[in-house]
Write a protein that holds these residues in place. Sequence first.
Motif, PDB file in Angstrom:
ATOM      1  N   ARG A 162       0.858  -1.190   0.000  1.00  0.00           N
ATOM      2  CA  ARG A 162       0.000   0.000   0.000  1.00  0.00           C
ATOM      3  C   ARG A 162       0.894   1.240   0.000  1.00  0.00           C
ATOM      4  O   ARG A 162       1.859   1.301   0.748  1.00  0.00           O
ATOM      5  N   GLN A 212      -8.161   8.999   9.063  1.00  0.00           N
ATOM      6  CA  GLN A 212      -8.243   9.002   7.607  1.00  0.00           C
ATOM      7  C   GLN A 212      -7.958  10.370   7.004  1.00  0.00           C
ATOM      8  O   GLN A 212      -7.654  10.468   5.824  1.00  0.00           O
ATOM      9  N   LEU A 213      -8.021  11.420   7.799  1.00  0.00           N
ATOM     10  CA  LEU A 213      -7.697  12.762   7.315  1.00  0.00           C
ATOM     11  C   LEU A 213      -6.189  13.007   7.261  1.00  0.00           C
ATOM     12  O   LEU A 213      -5.742  13.988   6.671  1.00  0.00           O
ATOM     13  N   TYR A 231      -3.906  11.022   5.786  1.00  0.00           N
ATOM     14  CA  TYR A 231      -3.243  10.465   4.605  1.00  0.00           C
ATOM     15  C   TYR A 231      -4.230  10.287   3.456  1.00  0.00           C
ATOM     16  O   TYR A 231      -5.440  10.353   3.624  1.00  0.00           O
ATOM     17  N   ARG A 232      -3.637  10.030   2.277  1.00  0.00           N
ATOM     18  CA  ARG A 232      -4.420   9.739   1.073  1.00  0.00           C
ATOM     19  C   ARG A 232      -3.802   8.519   0.416  1.00  0.00           C
ATOM     20  O   ARG A 232      -2.580   8.436   0.261  1.00  0.00           O
ATOM     21  N   ASP A 233      -4.633   7.553   0.032  1.00  0.00           N
ATOM     22  CA  ASP A 233      -4.134   6.381  -0.697  1.00  0.00           C
ATOM     23  C   ASP A 233      -3.730   6.794  -2.103  1.00  0.00           C
ATOM     24  O   ASP A 233      -4.540   7.345  -2.847  1.00  0.00           O
ATOM     25  N   ILE A 234      -2.491   6.534  -2.456  1.00  0.00           N
ATOM     26  CA  ILE A 234      -2.030   6.809  -3.822  1.00  0.00           C
ATOM     27  C   ILE A 234      -2.449   5.662  -4.727  1.00  0.00           C
ATOM     28  O   ILE A 234      -2.988   5.865  -5.801  1.00  0.00           O
ATOM     29  N   ILE A 293       0.861   5.446   0.477  1.00  0.00           N
ATOM     30  CA  ILE A 293       0.053   6.563   0.967  1.00  0.00           C
ATOM     31  C   ILE A 293       0.856   7.855   0.881  1.00  0.00           C
ATOM     32  O   ILE A 293       2.085   7.835   0.927  1.00  0.00           O
ATOM     33  N   GLU A 294       0.148   8.963   0.754  1.00  0.00           N
ATOM     34  CA  GLU A 294       0.756  10.283   0.822  1.00  0.00           C
ATOM     35  C   GLU A 294       0.307  10.922   2.129  1.00  0.00           C
ATOM     36  O   GLU A 294      -0.879  10.913   2.461  1.00  0.00           O
ATOM     37  N   LEU A 322      -0.860  13.745   4.384  1.00  0.00           N
ATOM     38  CA  LEU A 322      -1.542  15.025   4.207  1.00  0.00           C
ATOM     39  C   LEU A 322      -1.386  15.927   5.421  1.00  0.00           C
ATOM     40  O   LEU A 322      -1.310  17.149   5.293  1.00  0.00           O
TER      41      LEU A 322
END
Length: 95
Positions: A59, A77-78, A80-83, A61-62, A64
């Motif tokens: 997985r 969940q705020l 990170y963002r799944d790349i 992730i970026e 944030l």
Amino acid sequence: MDAVRIDKFLWAARFYKTRALAQAEIEAGRVKVDGARVKPARPVRPGLVIELRRGQTRRRIEVLDISDQRGGAPQAQLLYRDIDPPERLGLFDED
């Protein structure tokens, strides 16, 4: 706060249940930043891309936002963002 340790971030973002487990996964080489192994004290800042391996799943992730405190799932969940969506590793992958 402008940076936080990667083991604290992964715990706060709810990827691992304990910081000790996050540290163990990092030391085992299952967590990478820019394709390179890191140490648990590696600072994390927004914009960083982290790759996680759990069993046969990879997985990316970026980051944030950062936090060193564990909250509920909606707050986590705020951070990170799944790349890439989680993907299964093939039998012949080199990692």
